[in-house]
Structure formats: C-alpha cells, structure tokens
Design a protein around this motif. Sequence first.
Motif, PDB file in Angstrom:
ATOM      1  N   VAL A 106    -101.364  14.097 -17.076  1.00  0.00           N
ATOM      2  CA  VAL A 106    -102.093  12.837 -16.972  1.00  0.00           C
ATOM      3  C   VAL A 106    -101.596  12.142 -15.713  1.00  0.00           C
ATOM      4  O   VAL A 106    -100.382  11.968 -15.535  1.00  0.00           O
ATOM      5  N   TYR A 107    -102.511  11.753 -14.855  1.00  0.00           N
ATOM      6  CA  TYR A 107    -102.157  11.157 -13.569  1.00  0.00           C
ATOM      7  C   TYR A 107    -102.454   9.662 -13.590  1.00  0.00           C
ATOM      8  O   TYR A 107    -103.536   9.233 -13.975  1.00  0.00           O
ATOM      9  N   PHE A 108    -101.460   8.891 -13.187  1.00  0.00           N
ATOM     10  CA  PHE A 108    -101.612   7.443 -13.135  1.00  0.00           C
ATOM     11  C   PHE A 108    -101.414   6.947 -11.714  1.00  0.00           C
ATOM     12  O   PHE A 108    -100.493   7.368 -11.013  1.00  0.00           O
ATOM     13  N   CYS A 109    -102.265   6.023 -11.348  1.00  0.00           N
ATOM     14  CA  CYS A 109    -102.125   5.302 -10.101  1.00  0.00           C
ATOM     15  C   CYS A 109    -101.551   3.928 -10.427  1.00  0.00           C
ATOM     16  O   CYS A 109    -101.810   3.376 -11.509  1.00  0.00           O
ATOM     17  N   ALA A 110    -100.778   3.375  -9.497  1.00  0.00           N
ATOM     18  CA  ALA A 110    -100.210   2.046  -9.693  1.00  0.00           C
ATOM     19  C   ALA A 110    -100.156   1.315  -8.362  1.00  0.00           C
ATOM     20  O   ALA A 110    -100.140   1.932  -7.291  1.00  0.00           O
ATOM     21  N   THR A 111    -100.119  -0.009  -8.436  1.00  0.00           N
ATOM     22  CA  THR A 111    -100.021  -0.817  -7.219  1.00  0.00           C
ATOM     23  C   THR A 111     -99.031  -1.951  -7.440  1.00  0.00           C
ATOM     24  O   THR A 111     -98.759  -2.353  -8.574  1.00  0.00           O
ATOM     25  N   ILE A 112     -98.512  -2.469  -6.343  1.00  0.00           N
ATOM     26  CA  ILE A 112     -97.626  -3.627  -6.401  1.00  0.00           C
ATOM     27  C   ILE A 112     -97.776  -4.407  -5.107  1.00  0.00           C
ATOM     28  O   ILE A 112     -98.041  -3.830  -4.048  1.00  0.00           O
ATOM     29  N   SER A 113     -97.604  -5.692  -5.216  1.00  0.00           N
ATOM     30  CA  SER A 113     -97.684  -6.533  -4.041  1.00  0.00           C
ATOM     31  C   SER A 113     -96.402  -6.428  -3.233  1.00  0.00           C
ATOM     32  O   SER A 113     -95.320  -6.163  -3.777  1.00  0.00           O
ATOM     33  N   ARG A 114     -96.515  -6.643  -1.916  1.00  0.00           N
ATOM     34  CA  ARG A 114     -95.332  -6.617  -1.062  1.00  0.00           C
ATOM     35  C   ARG A 114     -94.630  -7.972  -1.023  1.00  0.00           C
ATOM     36  O   ARG A 114     -93.545  -8.108  -0.490  1.00  0.00           O
ATOM     37  N   LEU A 115     -95.248  -8.968  -1.656  1.00  0.00           N
ATOM     38  CA  LEU A 115     -94.684 -10.308  -1.602  1.00  0.00           C
ATOM     39  C   LEU A 115     -93.300 -10.330  -2.237  1.00  0.00           C
ATOM     40  O   LEU A 115     -93.057  -9.678  -3.253  1.00  0.00           O
TER      41      LEU A 115
ATOM     42  N   ALA B  68    -111.542  -5.904 -11.415  1.00  0.00           N
ATOM     43  CA  ALA B  68    -111.355  -4.667 -12.150  1.00  0.00           C
ATOM     44  C   ALA B  68    -109.891  -4.262 -12.198  1.00  0.00           C
ATOM     45  O   ALA B  68    -109.501  -3.462 -13.027  1.00  0.00           O
ATOM     46  N   GLY B  69    -109.052  -4.767 -11.269  1.00  0.00           N
ATOM     47  CA  GLY B  69    -107.658  -4.359 -11.252  1.00  0.00           C
ATOM     48  C   GLY B  69    -107.515  -3.012 -10.567  1.00  0.00           C
ATOM     49  O   GLY B  69    -107.874  -2.851  -9.404  1.00  0.00           O
ATOM     50  N   VAL B  70    -106.997  -2.030 -11.303  1.00  0.00           N
ATOM     51  CA  VAL B  70    -106.805  -0.681 -10.776  1.00  0.00           C
ATOM     52  C   VAL B  70    -107.727   0.254 -11.547  1.00  0.00           C
ATOM     53  O   VAL B  70    -107.674   0.310 -12.778  1.00  0.00           O
ATOM     54  N   THR B  71    -108.577   0.961 -10.833  1.00  0.00           N
ATOM     55  CA  THR B  71    -109.482   1.914 -11.475  1.00  0.00           C
ATOM     56  C   THR B  71    -109.209   3.314 -10.957  1.00  0.00           C
ATOM     57  O   THR B  71    -108.761   3.496  -9.812  1.00  0.00           O
ATOM     58  N   GLN B  72    -109.466   4.300 -11.790  1.00  0.00           N
ATOM     59  CA  GLN B  72    -109.248   5.694 -11.420  1.00  0.00           C
ATOM     60  C   GLN B  72    -110.508   6.504 -11.731  1.00  0.00           C
ATOM     61  O   GLN B  72    -111.140   6.312 -12.770  1.00  0.00           O
ATOM     62  N   THR B  73    -110.801   7.422 -10.837  1.00  0.00           N
ATOM     63  CA  THR B  73    -111.962   8.292 -10.994  1.00  0.00           C
ATOM     64  C   THR B  73    -111.555   9.724 -10.682  1.00  0.00           C
ATOM     65  O   THR B  73    -110.890   9.956  -9.656  1.00  0.00           O
TER      66      THR B  73
ATOM     67  N   LEU C 268    -109.372   9.662  -7.198  1.00  0.00           N
ATOM     68  CA  LEU C 268    -109.503   8.418  -6.454  1.00  0.00           C
ATOM     69  C   LEU C 268    -108.889   7.264  -7.230  1.00  0.00           C
ATOM     70  O   LEU C 268    -109.129   7.103  -8.422  1.00  0.00           O
ATOM     71  N   CYS C 269    -108.093   6.476  -6.553  1.00  0.00           N
ATOM     72  CA  CYS C 269    -107.564   5.234  -7.093  1.00  0.00           C
ATOM     73  C   CYS C 269    -108.082   4.091  -6.239  1.00  0.00           C
ATOM     74  O   CYS C 269    -107.977   4.147  -5.007  1.00  0.00           O
ATOM     75  N   ALA C 270    -108.628   3.081  -6.889  1.00  0.00           N
ATOM     76  CA  ALA C 270    -109.134   1.917  -6.172  1.00  0.00           C
ATOM     77  C   ALA C 270    -108.557   0.656  -6.802  1.00  0.00           C
ATOM     78  O   ALA C 270    -108.456   0.559  -8.022  1.00  0.00           O
ATOM     79  N   GLN C 271    -108.184  -0.314  -5.936  1.00  0.00           N
ATOM     80  CA  GLN C 271    -107.638  -1.569  -6.435  1.00  0.00           C
ATOM     81  C   GLN C 271    -108.263  -2.747  -5.691  1.00  0.00           C
ATOM     82  O   GLN C 271    -108.546  -2.645  -4.496  1.00  0.00           O
ATOM     83  N   ASP C 272    -108.465  -3.828  -6.442  1.00  0.00           N
ATOM     84  CA  ASP C 272    -109.078  -5.016  -5.845  1.00  0.00           C
ATOM     85  C   ASP C 272    -108.106  -6.193  -5.827  1.00  0.00           C
ATOM     86  O   ASP C 272    -108.526  -7.347  -5.769  1.00  0.00           O
TER      87      ASP C 272
END
Lengths: 112, 114
Positions: free
Chosen positions: B88-97, B2-7, B22-26
Amino acid sequence: QKEVEQDPGPLSVPEGAIVSLNCTYSNSAFQYFMWYRQYSRKGPELLMYTYSSGNKEDGRFTAQVDKSSKYISLFIRDSQPSDSATYLCATLRVEYGNKLVFGAGTILRVKS
Amino acid sequence: NAGVTQTPKFRVLKTGQSMTLLCAQDMNHEYMYWYRQDPGMGLRLIHYSVGEGTTAKGEVPDGYNVSRLKKQNFLLGLESAAPSQTSVYFCATISRLAGSHEQFFGPGTRLTVL
C-alpha cells in the motif's frame, strides 16, 4: 538496529480499559516524536506529537517521552470501540527534509 | 479543499509492467513524500521532495523513480514491477513553515503485482 522499534501486537482490551502503547528509539539526538492513528484502509492521521522530553495531554490521550531511556508512550484512558485502529509511533527527522521514521505500528482492538 | 489525493486507488499489475502513481495536493506544501506500508513493518520512506524540481532517496528507493515537475504533484514510477512491490503506497505532505510538524497523508494506493 531499527531507529524506532514498536511491538505490532495485536492488543485487545475491553471497553473502558487504560491502554498503554510503547516504542523505543535508537538515537538520543531525536527530538520530535509523533503518534499517528490509522483506521483500516485509511491513511495515517496525526494524533499527538511531543518535542523533546515530558508529557502532553489531549482529552483521553497522553503522550510521554523519556529521553533517558529512549522510550515513548501513548496512554488512552477510558478506551472506546472507536479507538480500534493501528497506532504508529514515529520520529520526525528535521535534518532529512522532515521525513518520518515509523515504528511497525500496534494494532489495537477495543471490545464492547 | 481536497487535501492530499492519490490516483489510482487500486491497481493490479503483472510482473514487468510499468505504472505511475500520482499524488496531488492543494495545500501549497513544499515537502512531499512517498511511503510504502507492508504488514508488520510500518511505513517506510521511498523518495521525497523538498521542492519543485528536487527529489531525494529515502530508505527503500530501489525499483522506484519519482518526479516533481509541479509543486502540487509528486509522481512515483515503477518501471518494471516485481511481486516484492506489492504494497500500500501513501503520499504525504508537510509545510516548510517553521513549527510545522504534521505530515498530511493521502488515502493510499493498493498495488498488487502478480
């Protein structure tokens, strides 16, 4: 002074035109520069990024960084109606948990 | 994936009410962020997290709290909503690699505070 400045437009061009989108930044220590594209009612998506100075090309898109003038640009060749979106420039602050600092975003409309 | 989902996707609140986004990431990413987007102002960072159990303030943290109890979830709370928090609220993610520079964004939550 904002860290990243961007003219919000809107910018309207005919299909096939060359589009130039520009930003300036304040801190010469910035190294990573991004261009995100955001379609209406969607989240931003990374379009291109460059490290330090120079050009990067990907298909119809060219990203350019001029560190001497603290200027970043995105060029779109042969623009298409599907390019209509908001384009956000940003710098990645690696020293602050990889946070992004965005410009205001430029609204682009390509007319067919 | 799903990537990044917001609820939720949309919400209308009255002044003084509270809510949690809620922000959820897989993607198993370590870093997560909450931004708000307002017309003519781009995206501004509210809070971020560099790992489970850690949070830090961004540019516009006032009026918001966050928690990162699980690696895959990042919660944004408004204790007493104000009209100025309409956004409008956005959640984001990034890898630490090393070499990871792309932040992946969720679809956004549109919040109106009356």
